[in-house]
Design a protein around this motif. Structure first.
Motif, short mmCIF file in Angstrom:
data_model
loop_
_atom_site.label_atom_id
_atom_site.label_comp_id
_atom_site.label_asym_id
_atom_site.label_seq_id
_atom_site.Cartn_x
_atom_site.Cartn_y
_atom_site.Cartn_z
N THR A 29 60.23 23.08 41.25
CA THR A 29 61.25 23.82 40.50
C THR A 29 61.71 25.02 41.33
OG1 THR A 29 60.20 23.20 38.41
CG2 THR A 29 61.77 25.03 38.35
N PRO A 30 63.02 25.18 41.52
CA PRO A 30 63.51 26.27 42.38
C PRO A 30 63.39 27.64 41.72
CG PRO A 30 65.35 25.14 41.35
CD PRO A 30 64.12 24.35 41.00
N GLU A 31 63.26 28.65 42.55
CA GLU A 31 63.30 30.03 42.06
C GLU A 31 64.75 30.48 41.99
OE1 GLU A 31 60.86 32.63 44.34
OE2 GLU A 31 59.01 31.46 44.04
N LEU A 32 65.11 31.17 40.92
CA LEU A 32 66.51 31.53 40.71
C LEU A 32 66.89 32.77 41.50
CD1 LEU A 32 67.03 30.92 36.88
CD2 LEU A 32 67.08 29.31 38.79
N LYS A 33 68.08 32.70 42.09
CA LYS A 33 68.67 33.84 42.76
C LYS A 33 69.72 34.47 41.85
CE LYS A 33 68.06 31.60 47.27
NZ LYS A 33 68.74 31.07 48.47
N GLU A 34 70.33 35.53 42.32
CA GLU A 34 71.33 36.23 41.53
C GLU A 34 72.46 35.28 41.11
OE1 GLU A 34 74.38 40.05 41.96
OE2 GLU A 34 72.54 39.94 43.15
N GLY A 35 72.79 35.32 39.81
CA GLY A 35 73.89 34.53 39.29
C GLY A 35 73.57 33.09 38.99
N GLU A 36 72.31 32.66 39.22
CA GLU A 36 71.95 31.25 39.02
C GLU A 36 71.35 31.00 37.64
OE1 GLU A 36 71.20 29.70 43.58
OE2 GLU A 36 69.46 30.33 42.39
N VAL A 37 71.42 29.74 37.24
CA VAL A 37 70.97 29.32 35.92
C VAL A 37 70.18 28.02 36.08
CG1 VAL A 37 71.73 28.49 33.66
CG2 VAL A 37 72.92 30.40 34.74
N LEU A 38 69.05 27.91 35.37
CA LEU A 38 68.28 26.67 35.34
C LEU A 38 68.53 25.98 34.01
CD1 LEU A 38 66.16 24.99 36.97
CD2 LEU A 38 64.41 26.09 35.54
N ILE A 39 68.87 24.69 34.08
CA ILE A 39 69.21 23.93 32.89
C ILE A 39 68.26 22.76 32.72
CG2 ILE A 39 70.98 22.45 31.83
CD1 ILE A 39 73.06 24.22 33.28
N LYS A 40 67.73 22.59 31.52
CA LYS A 40 67.00 21.38 31.18
C LYS A 40 68.04 20.31 30.87
CE LYS A 40 63.60 19.38 28.03
NZ LYS A 40 62.76 19.58 26.82
N VAL A 41 68.10 19.28 31.70
CA VAL A 41 69.17 18.29 31.60
C VAL A 41 68.82 17.26 30.52
CG1 VAL A 41 70.53 16.56 32.84
CG2 VAL A 41 69.65 18.58 34.06
N GLU A 42 69.75 17.08 29.58
CA GLU A 42 69.57 16.08 28.53
C GLU A 42 70.35 14.80 28.81
OE1 GLU A 42 67.47 16.16 26.19
OE2 GLU A 42 66.81 18.24 26.30
#
Length: 335
Positions: A29-42
């Motif tokens: 799982t990637p670490e988030l940088k500024e302005g990024e969003v992690l989404i659980k994909v359905e």
């Protein structure tokens, strides 16, 4: 704020080499940088543009191995620094051009590449909110700005094509739909298309010329490329504009007449969602977001032929390649 447990790794379909089958892998799982969003994909659809990207025909910006998948729907489960336009827990449609596309249990994108979905829009319906619907919305804006009363559209029996003809006819713009098989002619006519031409007909160019001049069809949206682009443009009225938004033929655009460009004032240019800047873009305009959500339930609703779990994605892709007129396929990463 709602909190989600973020796994250290997740399952995804990876592209290791262009033109090859995808490989199911467990990735970090990637670490988030500024302005990024992690989404659980359905849910995530397979589009023609996904096929072209996977085959290496379109520039992807990815460093292989990478997770493909241009768009999808899901829930925001983590936000990076300085993300203010979306909250954790929001149901969204999104595009992902990072190395973590939508064909995985989680996807990484930016806060500028998401559109919140209404509560009554399912993940299935929301998964195909962007590539086709927003393209169709902006095609109409482009057509209106060019002052056209009618257009020509190739590959018109595609999911996008069937959306386009409904939306354009509802908006008072006639569409000359161009297809390659008789069953596609019959399909579009059954769905209410007024003008459908079969490009394999011996009288195709003559029929197109007559109809294009009768309707004054001065805008041409083409997703095929190759020699059909020039052949169709040559039959359109003077000062017509061809907008190329795909390259399904895999062939360079050809048969463009110098006479058409120099003496008839015709033009040809690209039309690509990721580089198209317009004030009426649902990514940035609140009224456009509301309009898109409403249209996703009616005119711009997507129908799917089949759904596949992530580990059957290659089977789904092969089915879609052979049956694109039947509708898109949908990948469900958590099933």
């Amino acid at each position: 704020m709602q909190q989600f447990e973020i796994p250290k790794t997740f399952k995804a379909a990876q592209l290791a080499e262009y033109g090859k089958e995808l490989q199911i892998a467990e990735i970090k799982t990637p670490e988030l940088k500024e302005g990024e969003v992690l989404i659980k994909v359905e849910a995530a659809p397979v589009n023609p543009s996904d096929l072209s990207l996977n085959d290496g025909h379109y520039p992807s910006g990815k460093v292989l191995p990478a997770v493909p998948g241009i768009e999808g729907s899901g829930v925001v489960v983590q936000i990076g620094p300085n993300v203010e336009n979306v909250k954790v827990g929001t149901k969204v449609a999104f595009t992902a051009y990072s190395n973590y596309g939508s064909y995985g249990q989680y996807s990484l994108t930016t806060s500028q590449q998401i559109i919140p979905l209404d509560d009554d829009i399912s993940f299935e319906a929301g998964a195909s909110s962007i590539v086709n619907p927003i393209t169709v919305l902006l095609m109409l804006i482009e057509t209106q700005e060019l002052g056209a009363k009618a257009i020509v559209h190739t590959a018109a029996s595609s999911a996008l094509g069937r959306m386009l003809v409904k939306y354009f006819q509802d908006s008072g713009i006639d569409v000359i739909n161009v297809v390659r098989r008789q069953e596609q002619v019959e399909l579009l006519q059954k769905e209410g298309a007024k003008y459908v031409l079969n490009q394999t007909s011996e009288t195709f160019q003559k029929d197109l010329n007559a109809l294009a001049h009768k309707l004054n069809a001065t805008v041409f949206f083409d997703c095929i490329g190759g020699n059909i682009t020039g052949e169709i443009l040559s039959q359109l009225p003077n000062k017509s504009t061809a907008l190329l938004y795909g390259l399904l033929s895999g062939q360079p655009v050809s048969d463009i007449s110098a006479i058409s460009l120099i003496f008839q004032g015709k033009t040809i240019k690209g039309f690509w969602l990721t580089t198209l800047i317009h004030k009426y873009n649902p990514f940035v305009d609140e009224n456009a977001k509301k309009n898109l959500n409403a249209l996703l339930k009616t005119t711009l609703k997507t129908e799917y032929a089949k759904q596949y779990p992530l580990d059957k994605i290659n089977e789904g892709i092969q089915f879609y390649k052979k049956n694109q007129t039947s509708g898109k396929i949908l990948v469900r990463p958590h099933q």
